[in-house]
Scaffold this active site. Structure first.
Site, PDB file in Angstrom:
ATOM      1  CG  HIS A  37      -1.913  -1.084   1.281  1.00 16.08           C
ATOM      2  ND1 HIS A  37      -1.790  -2.151   2.139  1.00 16.08           N
ATOM      3  CD2 HIS A  37      -3.057  -1.292   0.582  1.00 16.08           C
ATOM      4  CE1 HIS A  37      -2.825  -2.960   1.975  1.00 16.08           C
ATOM      5  NE2 HIS A  37      -3.606  -2.470   1.035  1.00 16.08           N
ATOM      6  CG  ASP A 152      -6.079  -7.053  -5.400  1.00 15.89           C
ATOM      7  OD1 ASP A 152      -6.441  -8.164  -4.986  1.00 15.89           O
ATOM      8  OD2 ASP A 152      -5.536  -6.203  -4.677  1.00 15.89           O
TER       9      ASP A 152
END
Length: 287
Positions: A37, A152
């Site tokens: 992140h 993802d």
């Protein structure tokens, strides 16, 4: 870095940044942040003047038997990590702020085709929940650019299609997967793994690498490669959900003359679902 919890506060802060001529970057997250992140925020800070991150565990994208209730909430640690990565503003709304009339009557955003199969097959409704919350966040933040992780992969494809099809003036940037030294893709759900499972988990990426290497050497029997890969995962104690070779842009099943491929995997290790992917580009000599 300021933290706001309402759409009104969010829009006021962004309006001030816009008034100063700043380019807005956005990184939506569900919290429980890790170095992957942080890389997204750092990329946004490189491309924009004012970086907004959001932390919202979105109920719409969780199935009935998934980990919504036990998904870790680590706001204080997340705030520190965001600050260090270069975030200027954190939006951390409640469910009531995001869905004031309740989720049952919430307008939904659905991206056909790309949302089907792969994770969409085993998590029905998941990508509708993702597309809905991301479209809401995009409308709230109105960023110039947004950064998503390539781990993802299907989600990134869905978001790109949504932005294109709905004419959203937002640049979508994919950031390469951040991995541990042993190759395991960083994920908030890795924390669910026991020590023994964590030692086993890198077999997921090794399996992708072996299939990718075989394709790069000229192997085109994708079904055989997938079968071997599934057997390798099962032998290590994992339960494969899917392992497939797809066209990297359209996500349709790969054909022998494709040059841009992606190998995608989801597998359970105990009760933890791990996903990963590997992009393979073939030049004219190997295609």
């Amino acid at each position: 870095m300021n933290t706001v919890k309402t759409v009104r506060e969010l829009r006021a802060a962004i309006a001030r940044a816009r008034g100063e001529g700043k380019r807005i970057g956005f990184v939506p997250t569900m919290g429980n942040l890790h170095s992957g992140h942080a890389a997204l925020v750092t990329k946004a800070a490189q491309r924009a003047d004012f970086v907004v991150a959001s932390i919202f565990v979105n109920p719409l994208q969780f199935g009935a038997n998934e980990d919504l209730d036990k998904y870790p909430r680590t706001l204080a640690a997340d705030q520190e990590r965001l600050l260090q990565a270069g975030c200027n503003l954190l939006f951390a709304p409640t469910v009531e702020e995001m869905y004031p009339d309740g989720m049952a009557v919430q307008t939904r955003v659905s991206v056909p085709n790309l949302s089907e199969g792969l994770c969409g097959a085993s998590r029905p409704g998941h990508f509708e929940g993702v597309a809905t919350v991301v479209s809401k966040l995009f409308n709230m933040v109105q960023p110039d650019l947004a950064v998503f992780g390539e781990k993802d992969y299907q989600q990134l494809a869905v978001i790109r299609a949504m932005v294109r099809d709905l004419n959203m003036p937002i640049q979508i940037i994919g950031e390469p997967t951040v991995r541990a030294e042993d190759g395991l893709a960083l994920s908030s759900r890795n924390g669910y793994l026991t020590a023994e499972q964590r030692a086993t988990a890198p077999v997921v990426y090794r399996t992708l690498q072996q299939i990718g290497d075989a394709i790069s050497r000229g192997q085109r029997d994708f079904a055989a490669l997938v079968a071997d890969g599934q057997a390798q995962l099962a032998a290590a104690g994992l339960r494969p959900d899917y392992l497939q070779v797809r066209h990297a842009l359209t996500l349709r099943p790969a054909m022998v003359d494709d040059r841009d491929l992606v190998i995608l995997v989801a597998a359970y290790l105990g009760n933890t679902r791990l996903i990963d992917n590997l992009y393979v580009h073939l030049d004219e000599k190997t295609a």
